[in-house]
Scaffold this active site. Structure first.
Site, short mmCIF file in Angstrom:
data_model
loop_
_atom_site.label_atom_id
_atom_site.label_comp_id
_atom_site.label_asym_id
_atom_site.label_seq_id
_atom_site.Cartn_x
_atom_site.Cartn_y
_atom_site.Cartn_z
N ASN A 10 2.75 -33.28 153.73
CA ASN A 10 2.63 -31.78 153.98
C ASN A 10 2.77 -31.19 152.78
OD1 ASN A 10 3.26 -29.39 154.76
ND2 ASN A 10 5.19 -29.76 155.46
N LYS A 12 2.41 -27.78 152.13
CA LYS A 12 3.07 -26.55 152.20
C LYS A 12 1.89 -25.81 151.46
CE LYS A 12 7.34 -28.81 152.65
NZ LYS A 12 8.84 -28.63 152.71
N HIS A 95 7.73 -26.94 162.25
CA HIS A 95 8.36 -27.26 160.91
C HIS A 95 9.40 -26.29 160.93
CE1 HIS A 95 9.09 -27.76 156.67
NE2 HIS A 95 8.38 -28.97 156.98
N GLU A 97 10.62 -24.91 158.18
CA GLU A 97 10.29 -23.74 157.61
C GLU A 97 9.67 -22.64 158.45
OE1 GLU A 97 8.31 -25.60 154.22
OE2 GLU A 97 10.08 -26.38 153.54
N GLU A 167 13.11 -34.30 161.18
CA GLU A 167 13.24 -33.74 159.92
C GLU A 167 14.64 -32.92 159.86
OE1 GLU A 167 9.54 -33.31 157.41
OE2 GLU A 167 9.50 -31.81 158.77
N GLY A 173 13.47 -30.89 151.32
CA GLY A 173 13.32 -30.13 149.71
C GLY A 173 14.58 -30.34 149.14
N SER A 213 12.92 -35.16 152.03
CA SER A 213 13.13 -35.76 150.67
C SER A 213 12.57 -37.18 150.49
CB SER A 213 14.42 -35.74 150.19
OG SER A 213 14.71 -34.13 150.09
P1 PGA Z 1 10.26 -32.79 151.52
O1 PGA Z 1 9.64 -31.88 152.73
O2 PGA Z 1 9.58 -34.10 151.52
O3 PGA Z 1 9.77 -32.00 150.21
O4 PGA Z 1 11.71 -32.72 151.66
C1 PGA Z 1 9.19 -32.57 153.92
C2 PGA Z 1 8.61 -31.74 155.20
O5 PGA Z 1 8.98 -30.41 154.86
O6 PGA Z 1 7.85 -32.07 155.68
#
Ligand code: PGA
Length: 253
Positions: A10, A12, A95, A97, A167, A173, A213
């Site tokens: 992903n 982003k 997601h 976010e 997740e 993140g 992460s």
């Molecule tokens: P990350 O993000 O691996 O940077 O924690 C995962 C995601 O948002 O799908």
């Protein structure tokens, strides 16, 4: 039950179309022959170019969001059919976010899942609890509500086309990965919810990915868990070497 195994990057809001093609050129030789579904969720503007670069390779290109309407007066939004025509095969939906920063409710996520299935784009439904919800002992309740609401009224046939991603919001993140045991418990719970919704055969066939992460050091242990069928990787997917190293940990499933 043998389930499909996936690694999904992903990106982003990172990488221009040119950077995307450079990345794919670097990644392809590193993952050649890997028996694994390798997906990249790229920014909208990179989909067409990334798709043409990924042709004849095993890399599958998708999007990170879409609108729930077929079309309409929605300034700045993008429709599933547009993504499909640009080359997207799948789309991330729900997601955290999107839920947190763009106020997407379970109902909106549900409508998007329905639309993606209608538009023939494979949905990757993302669910996960916040730290507060986990601390209050509500993680399972939240996961159940997110899954049940998003997949309400979906037929078994459609359900067998989707992917679920667990997740935990507190792990995205932040550098904090759920322990493999914690992740497996959540995945096994999600599996039970899928079985409750769609019956044993379909419920057990849906792949559930872990995200939050994930990196080259943690992927192997995560992938060793029974109900973990792949990983959704954010930050660590931005570098093709790291992403390929994580993919190498996923092929033994
Ligand atoms: P990350 O993000 O691996 O940077 O924690 C995962 C995601 O948002 O799908």
């Amino acid at each position: 039950m043998v389930r499909e195994v996936y690694i999904v990057g992903n990106w982003k809001m990172y990488k221009t179309a040119r950077e995307a093609t450079d990345y794919i050129e670097k990644l392809v030789p590193k993952v050649e022959g890997f028996k694994l579904n390798i997906y990249l969720a790229v920014p909208f503007t990179s989909i067409a170019q990334a798709t043409s670069f990924a042709k004849q390779t095993q890399i599958v290109i998708g999007a990170q969001n879409m609108n729930d309407a077929r079309d309409g007066a929605f300034t700045g939004e993008i429709a599933g059919l547009m993504l499909k025509e640009a080359g997207a095969s799948f789309v991330l939906l729900g997601h955290s976010e999107r839920r947190r920063l763009f106020h997407e409710t379970n109902e909106i996520v549900h409508k998007k899942v329905v639309r993606a299935l209608q538009d023939d784009i494979q949905p990757i439904l993302c669910v996960g609890e916040t730290l507060l919800e986990r601390d209050e002992g509500k993680a399972e309740e939240v996961l159940k509500e997110q899954i049940m609401h998003a997949l309400e009224g979906i037929s078994k046939e459609d359900a067998s086309r989707l992917i679920l991603a667990y997740e935990p919001v507190w792990a995205i993140g932040t550098g904090k990965t759920a322990t493999p045991k914690m992740a497996e418990e959540a995945h096994s719970f999600c599996r039970d919810v899928l079985i409750e919704l769609f019956g044993k055969k379909v419920g057990q066939s849906i792949s559930i990915l872990y995200g939050g992460s994930v990196n080259a050091d943690t992927a192997l242990q995560i992938m060793a868990q029974k109900n973990i069928d792949g990983v959704l990787v954010g930050g660590a997917s931005l570098d093709p070497d790291t992403f390929a190293a994580i993919a190498a940990h996923c092929i033994h499933k």
